[in-house]
Design an enzyme around this catalytic site. Sequence first.
Site, PDB file in Angstrom:
ATOM      1  N   ASP A  73      51.502  81.031  50.185  1.00  0.00           N
ATOM      2  CA  ASP A  73      50.821  80.986  48.886  1.00  0.00           C
ATOM      3  C   ASP A  73      50.351  82.389  48.544  1.00  0.00           C
ATOM      4  OD1 ASP A  73      49.715  77.831  49.816  1.00  0.00           O
ATOM      5  OD2 ASP A  73      50.791  78.225  47.969  1.00  0.00           O
ATOM      6  N   PHE A  77      43.360  77.251  45.383  1.00  0.00           N
ATOM      7  CA  PHE A  77      42.599  76.923  46.596  1.00  0.00           C
ATOM      8  C   PHE A  77      43.199  75.712  47.316  1.00  0.00           C
ATOM      9  CE2 PHE A  77      39.310  79.873  45.579  1.00  0.00           C
ATOM     10  CZ  PHE A  77      39.279  79.900  44.182  1.00  0.00           C
ATOM     11  N   ASP A 118      52.814  69.997  45.593  1.00  0.00           N
ATOM     12  CA  ASP A 118      51.927  70.909  46.309  1.00  0.00           C
ATOM     13  C   ASP A 118      50.491  70.705  45.846  1.00  0.00           C
ATOM     14  OD1 ASP A 118      51.823  74.583  46.565  1.00  0.00           O
ATOM     15  OD2 ASP A 118      50.513  73.000  47.333  1.00  0.00           O
ATOM     16  N   SER A 165      51.828  74.776  54.239  1.00  0.00           N
ATOM     17  CA  SER A 165      51.211  75.925  53.569  1.00  0.00           C
ATOM     18  C   SER A 165      50.272  76.613  54.552  1.00  0.00           C
ATOM     19  CB  SER A 165      50.406  75.456  52.362  1.00  0.00           C
ATOM     20  OG  SER A 165      49.456  76.451  52.006  1.00  0.00           O
ATOM     21  N   GLY A 184      48.786  71.562  53.350  1.00  0.00           N
ATOM     22  CA  GLY A 184      47.990  72.672  53.882  1.00  0.00           C
ATOM     23  C   GLY A 184      46.862  72.154  54.750  1.00  0.00           C
ATOM     24  N   SER A 185      45.745  71.883  54.125  1.00  0.00           N
ATOM     25  CA  SER A 185      44.538  71.532  54.901  1.00  0.00           C
ATOM     26  C   SER A 185      44.695  70.242  55.697  1.00  0.00           C
ATOM     27  CB  SER A 185      43.329  71.436  53.964  1.00  0.00           C
ATOM     28  OG  SER A 185      43.662  70.728  52.805  1.00  0.00           O
ATOM     29  N   GLY A 231      42.577  72.336  49.988  1.00  0.00           N
ATOM     30  CA  GLY A 231      41.531  71.345  50.186  1.00  0.00           C
ATOM     31  C   GLY A 231      41.065  70.626  48.937  1.00  0.00           C
TER      32      GLY A 231
HETATM   33  C1  DX5 Z   1      46.982  75.837  45.672  1.00  0.00           C
HETATM   34  C2  DX5 Z   1      47.825  75.926  46.910  1.00  0.00           C
HETATM   35  C3  DX5 Z   1      47.528  74.734  47.800  1.00  0.00           C
HETATM   36  C4  DX5 Z   1      48.152  74.810  49.158  1.00  0.00           C
HETATM   37  C5  DX5 Z   1      48.079  73.455  49.833  1.00  0.00           C
HETATM   38  O1  DX5 Z   1      47.182  76.943  44.887  1.00  0.00           O
HETATM   39  O2  DX5 Z   1      49.212  75.964  46.548  1.00  0.00           O
HETATM   40  O3  DX5 Z   1      47.956  73.584  47.145  1.00  0.00           O
HETATM   41  O4  DX5 Z   1      49.445  75.197  49.047  1.00  0.00           O
HETATM   42  O5  DX5 Z   1      46.742  73.146  49.943  1.00  0.00           O
HETATM   43  P1  DX5 Z   1      46.223  71.683  50.378  1.00  0.00           P
HETATM   44  O6  DX5 Z   1      47.338  70.968  51.081  1.00  0.00           O
HETATM   45  O7  DX5 Z   1      45.074  72.001  51.292  1.00  0.00           O
HETATM   46  O8  DX5 Z   1      45.827  71.005  49.115  1.00  0.00           O
END
Ligand code: DX5
Length: 226
Positions: A36, A144, A176, A9, A198-199, A146
């Site tokens: 996203d 968001f 996700d 992501s 993502g993070s 993280g």
């Molecule tokens: C939330 C996003 C996140 C992102 C991944 O709406 O969809 O989940 O893709 O974020 P992390 O891997 O940082 O949780």
Amino acid sequence: MTGPAIVASVLGADYSRLAGEVLDLQAAGVDRIQWDVMDGRFVPNLTFGAAVVGACRPYVDLPFEAHLMVEDPDAGLAEFVSAGCGTVIVHVEACKHLHRTLSTIRDLGVRAGVAVNPSTSLDFVPHVLDQLDHILIMTVNPGFGGQEYISAMEDKVSEARELADRSERPIQIEVDGGISAKTAAGPWRAGAELLVVGSALLNHPSGKQTATEEIRQVLAQASSLT
Ligand code: DX5
């Protein structure tokens, strides 16, 4: 179910060098890029549209998927396909006519996905199976990066896997939110073959490649134990 795939992501990427970040993620060995897309209404955050996705398309060969966290997903389906997304994922919570929306995505020649928030059940899935290529189980509340992984979603992952296997259609199951080397084994064992990260990838102290390798090692070990 195919082998595990790491879907990066770019929500938390450095937007001042987004194409460079996507190139770095390809070099780090991820399998796919997830965009996203947020409209500030379906979720509190506002991110990017099809033009940004299209600007990055020429830089890498990786498959792109659009995760539409927007109030009106029907409004922009064709733009994300034109921008180079091979999968378009809409939220069931934002669709007035989900079967028609999924059918429209497939008519555009790409894979149709539905995303479900943590509090949403899969009761609707049997009614749209004929139009479905992809089910995204949110393991955080959307909006968001993280956030902390919600392990209780693993039961829903298993339920989605069973529905997909019973359909005898090549439906892929994705998770996700909060996925890292620490949390990846659970959803993989529960039946998710696509893991959005993502993070844990973008903020890893040793870089994107090490982060990717660590997750792949965890998944390989989890596979050998099953
Ligand atoms: C939330 C996003 C996140 C992102 C991944 O709406 O969809 O989940 O893709 O974020 P992390 O891997 O940082 O949780």
